[in-house]
Motif scaffolding. Structure first.
Motif, PDB file in Angstrom:
ATOM      1  N   MET A   1       0.781  -1.148   0.170  1.00  0.00           N
ATOM      2  CA  MET A   1      -0.092  -0.052   0.002  1.00  0.00           C
ATOM      3  C   MET A   1       0.901   1.426  -0.044  1.00  0.00           C
ATOM      4  O   MET A   1       1.930   1.159   0.729  1.00  0.00           O
ATOM      5  N   GLN A   2       0.364   2.273  -0.648  1.00  0.00           N
ATOM      6  CA  GLN A   2       1.028   3.552  -0.795  1.00  0.00           C
ATOM      7  C   GLN A   2       0.991   4.162   0.581  1.00  0.00           C
ATOM      8  O   GLN A   2       0.239   3.835   1.321  1.00  0.00           O
ATOM      9  N   THR A   3       2.404   5.009   0.833  1.00  0.00           N
ATOM     10  CA  THR A   3       2.297   5.574   2.263  1.00  0.00           C
ATOM     11  C   THR A   3       1.088   6.721   2.395  1.00  0.00           C
ATOM     12  O   THR A   3       0.888   7.451   1.451  1.00  0.00           O
ATOM     13  N   GLN A   4       0.340   6.408   3.459  1.00  0.00           N
ATOM     14  CA  GLN A   4      -0.789   7.299   3.756  1.00  0.00           C
ATOM     15  C   GLN A   4      -0.330   8.375   4.859  1.00  0.00           C
ATOM     16  O   GLN A   4       0.249   7.869   5.705  1.00  0.00           O
ATOM     17  N   THR A   5      -1.027   9.433   4.739  1.00  0.00           N
ATOM     18  CA  THR A   5      -0.874  10.502   5.944  1.00  0.00           C
ATOM     19  C   THR A   5      -2.124  10.101   6.707  1.00  0.00           C
ATOM     20  O   THR A   5      -3.336  10.572   6.245  1.00  0.00           O
ATOM     21  N   ILE A   6      -2.034  10.178   8.016  1.00  0.00           N
ATOM     22  CA  ILE A   6      -3.082   9.675   8.707  1.00  0.00           C
ATOM     23  C   ILE A   6      -3.093  10.473  10.216  1.00  0.00           C
ATOM     24  O   ILE A   6      -2.246  10.535  10.728  1.00  0.00           O
ATOM     25  N   VAL A   7      -4.214  10.985  10.496  1.00  0.00           N
ATOM     26  CA  VAL A   7      -4.688  12.057  11.587  1.00  0.00           C
ATOM     27  C   VAL A   7      -5.575  10.896  12.512  1.00  0.00           C
ATOM     28  O   VAL A   7      -6.537  10.285  11.943  1.00  0.00           O
ATOM     29  N   ILE A   8      -5.128  10.579  13.608  1.00  0.00           N
ATOM     30  CA  ILE A   8      -5.907   9.778  14.592  1.00  0.00           C
ATOM     31  C   ILE A   8      -6.450  10.663  15.815  1.00  0.00           C
ATOM     32  O   ILE A   8      -5.419  11.114  16.285  1.00  0.00           O
ATOM     33  N   LYS A   9      -7.631  10.704  16.058  1.00  0.00           N
ATOM     34  CA  LYS A   9      -8.078  11.688  17.413  1.00  0.00           C
ATOM     35  C   LYS A   9      -8.695  10.828  18.135  1.00  0.00           C
ATOM     36  O   LYS A   9      -9.692   9.920  17.931  1.00  0.00           O
ATOM     37  N   ILE A  10      -8.228  10.809  19.459  1.00  0.00           N
ATOM     38  CA  ILE A  10      -8.799  10.030  20.298  1.00  0.00           C
ATOM     39  C   ILE A  10      -9.510  10.920  21.387  1.00  0.00           C
ATOM     40  O   ILE A  10      -8.767  11.637  22.094  1.00  0.00           O
ATOM     41  N   GLY A  11     -10.560  10.489  21.738  1.00  0.00           N
ATOM     42  CA  GLY A  11     -11.458  11.331  22.789  1.00  0.00           C
ATOM     43  C   GLY A  11     -11.222  11.086  24.334  1.00  0.00           C
ATOM     44  O   GLY A  11     -10.922   9.812  24.427  1.00  0.00           O
ATOM     45  N   THR A  12     -11.824  11.897  25.140  1.00  0.00           N
ATOM     46  CA  THR A  12     -11.572  11.555  26.517  1.00  0.00           C
ATOM     47  C   THR A  12     -12.281  10.409  26.792  1.00  0.00           C
ATOM     48  O   THR A  12     -11.887   9.475  27.834  1.00  0.00           O
ATOM     49  N   SER A  13     -13.457   9.963  26.329  1.00  0.00           N
ATOM     50  CA  SER A  13     -14.150   9.028  26.520  1.00  0.00           C
ATOM     51  C   SER A  13     -13.618   7.604  26.278  1.00  0.00           C
ATOM     52  O   SER A  13     -14.053   6.688  26.821  1.00  0.00           O
ATOM     53  N   SER A  14     -12.630   7.479  25.525  1.00  0.00           N
ATOM     54  CA  SER A  14     -11.962   6.354  25.170  1.00  0.00           C
ATOM     55  C   SER A  14     -10.666   6.411  25.840  1.00  0.00           C
ATOM     56  O   SER A  14      -9.991   5.221  26.299  1.00  0.00           O
ATOM     57  N   LEU A  15     -10.053   7.369  26.504  1.00  0.00           N
ATOM     58  CA  LEU A  15      -8.796   7.439  27.036  1.00  0.00           C
ATOM     59  C   LEU A  15      -9.076   7.272  28.581  1.00  0.00           C
ATOM     60  O   LEU A  15      -8.129   6.868  29.284  1.00  0.00           O
ATOM     61  N   THR A  16     -10.316   7.312  29.067  1.00  0.00           N
ATOM     62  CA  THR A  16     -10.445   7.316  30.494  1.00  0.00           C
ATOM     63  C   THR A  16     -11.734   6.269  30.652  1.00  0.00           C
ATOM     64  O   THR A  16     -12.612   6.132  29.798  1.00  0.00           O
ATOM     65  N   LYS A  17     -11.775   5.881  31.803  1.00  0.00           N
ATOM     66  CA  LYS A  17     -12.946   5.191  32.325  1.00  0.00           C
ATOM     67  C   LYS A  17     -13.888   5.942  32.916  1.00  0.00           C
ATOM     68  O   LYS A  17     -13.727   6.493  33.885  1.00  0.00           O
ATOM     69  N   PRO A  18     -15.353   5.749  32.359  1.00  0.00           N
ATOM     70  CA  PRO A  18     -16.257   6.690  32.770  1.00  0.00           C
ATOM     71  C   PRO A  18     -16.666   6.529  34.073  1.00  0.00           C
ATOM     72  O   PRO A  18     -16.920   7.675  35.085  1.00  0.00           O
ATOM     73  N   GLU A  19     -16.499   5.266  34.768  1.00  0.00           N
ATOM     74  CA  GLU A  19     -17.137   5.061  36.263  1.00  0.00           C
ATOM     75  C   GLU A  19     -16.118   5.922  37.223  1.00  0.00           C
ATOM     76  O   GLU A  19     -16.463   6.489  38.173  1.00  0.00           O
ATOM     77  N   THR A  20     -14.887   5.727  36.929  1.00  0.00           N
ATOM     78  CA  THR A  20     -13.883   6.363  37.941  1.00  0.00           C
ATOM     79  C   THR A  20     -13.193   7.470  37.289  1.00  0.00           C
ATOM     80  O   THR A  20     -12.555   8.260  37.925  1.00  0.00           O
TER      81      THR A  20
END
Ligand SMILES: Nc1ncnc2c1ncn2[C@@H]1O[C@H](COP(=O)(O)OP(=O)(O)O)[C@@H](O)[C@H]1O
Ligand SMILES: N[C@@H](CCC(=O)OP(=O)(O)O)C(=O)O
Length: 378
Positions: A1-20
């Protein structure tokens, strides 16, 4: 596959556990592995990571996201350092260098700053580094904020002419309504770029009926509205967007192989120049001018500059060289551009012919209020 330029955004809801509010270490580790794998396949990757406020709150034992701006800025200052330490540890273990890039909205408004930011990203990507971007919450002023990292990530994707923007969140894709509120919500797999404006309107209406708030989780800031707005900016810049789940980031590898996962948004052909993309999305419009039907046609269909004769009304206070929105008689924005005159001056010349400008203003100015080189259709 050709080199791709990729931006990945991760939100707070995925980085932290909602309960704690604790960090979701396993999800972060998986994401780091996937990004490192993408780098080994020679793709150029930028990570836009939220979480400064969430991580800062957890560190300080706070139970909810602060609303007071100064407190939020202080908490972000605590969280951003911890977040970077974790990323640097994880990426460092896999020998992948990273860099911290903190941006404010003001950085993208000024043309020279915008160009500098572009050059820095280019150098970092050429060095094989993964830039980790966040809004510089600690210094950003309320009136001039990205506000949410969905918008920030789409502007970064446009700036670096990325091929892909992945918005990682805590739902597997976009639905016809918030799946937390509506069990009949239907999954949406693919969105053509010309379907986006209608979809944004339909989902906004659905959200305001079901849920008076903006529709995200307690810790996230944007909900789906800002993700759709981001997909729209990205599509106009020729970037494909995908909304998918943050705790299974391997899906990024499979999507690049052509699998149908998450919600995928098609991109428009990249025909608009980098400078015009900066006018449309980097700058912030500080006012509006309203056009008569003839001027709307001249700007939209004939690619002409805007002359004072076609302007009926000015709204807002702005100076010459500021960005403004051009609206039709119903107030719908049809284009954005850089004004050659201030709002005060436009009020004095609107409706007149260009040759009257020196008499009306007392100096020899441009014939056009917005030149077509500084004008981009919405
Ligand atoms: N139409 C929709 N489809 C999917 N999710 C939706 C929709 N409308 C609102 N949501 C909500 O948006 C949330 C994700 O937004 P947010 O909490 O801001 O995430 P992030 O922190 O990843 O930016 C989901 O948990 C979901 O409840
Ligand atoms: N700059 C903020 C990001 C806010 C934000 O957009 O959060 P999210 O909706 O979770 O992507 C932070 O780091 O907390």
């Amino acid at each position: 596959m050709q080199t791709q330029t990729i931006v990945i955004k991760i939100g707070t809801s995925s980085l932290t556990k909602p309960e704690t509010g604790d960090l979701h270490i396993a999800a972060i580790a998986r994401l780091v592995e996937v990004i490192t794998q993408l780098r080994r396949q020679e793709h150029r990757v930028v990570l836009v990571s939220s979480g400064a406020v969430g991580v800062g709150c957890a560190r300080l034992g706070m139970k909810g996201r602060p609303t007071h701006i100064a407190l939020k800025q202080a908490v972000a200052a605590v969280g951003q350092g911890r977040l970077m330490r974790i990323y640097d540890d994880f990426f460092g273990t896999l020998n992948q260098p990273v860099a911290q890039v903190l941006l404010t909205r003001a950085n993208l408004i000024q043309r020279q700053h915008y160009i500098n930011v572009h050059s820095t990203f280019t150098e970092l990507l050429n060095l094989g580094v993964v830039p980790i971007v966040n809004e510089n919450d600690t210094v950003a002023v309320d009136e001039l904020k990205f506000g949410d990292n969905d918008t920030l990530s789409s502007l970064v994707a446009s700036l670096i002419e990325a091929d892909w923007l992945f918005l990682l969140t805590d739902v597997d894709r976009l639905y016809s309504a918030d799946p937390r509120q509506d069990i009949d919500a239907k999954p949406i797999e693919f969105v053509e770029s010309d379907q986006l404006p209608d979809l944004i309107q339909i989902l906004n209406e659905a959200a305001s009926e079901k849920l008076p708030a903006r529709g995200g989780t307690e810790w996230g800031t944007g909900g789906m509205n800002t993700k759709l707005a981001a997909a729209r900016i990205a599509a106009a810049a020729g970037v494909k967007t995908v909304i998918t789940k943050g705790d299974a980031p391997d899906s990024i590898l499979r999507i690049l192989e052509g699998e149908n996962i998450g919600t995928q948004f098609a991109a428009q052909p990249r025909t608009v120049t980098a400078r015009k993309r900066w006018i449309a999305y980097g700058m912030v419009p500080l006012g509006k001018i309203f056009l008569d039907d003839g001027a709307v046609k001249a700007v939209m269909n004939l690619g002409r500059s805007l002359l004072p004769a076609g302007i009926t009304k000015v709204e807002g206070r702005f100076d010459a060289q500021d960005a403004i929105g051009l609206c039709d008689s119903e107030g719908k924005e049809i284009a954005r551009g850089i004004a050659n005159y201030s709002s005060n001056e436009i009020e004095r010349i609107l409706g007149y012919q260009s040759e009257d400008i020196p008499r009306l203003l007392g100096f020899e100015g441009e014939d056009t209020v917005v030149h077509r080189d500084n004008l981009v259709l919405s």
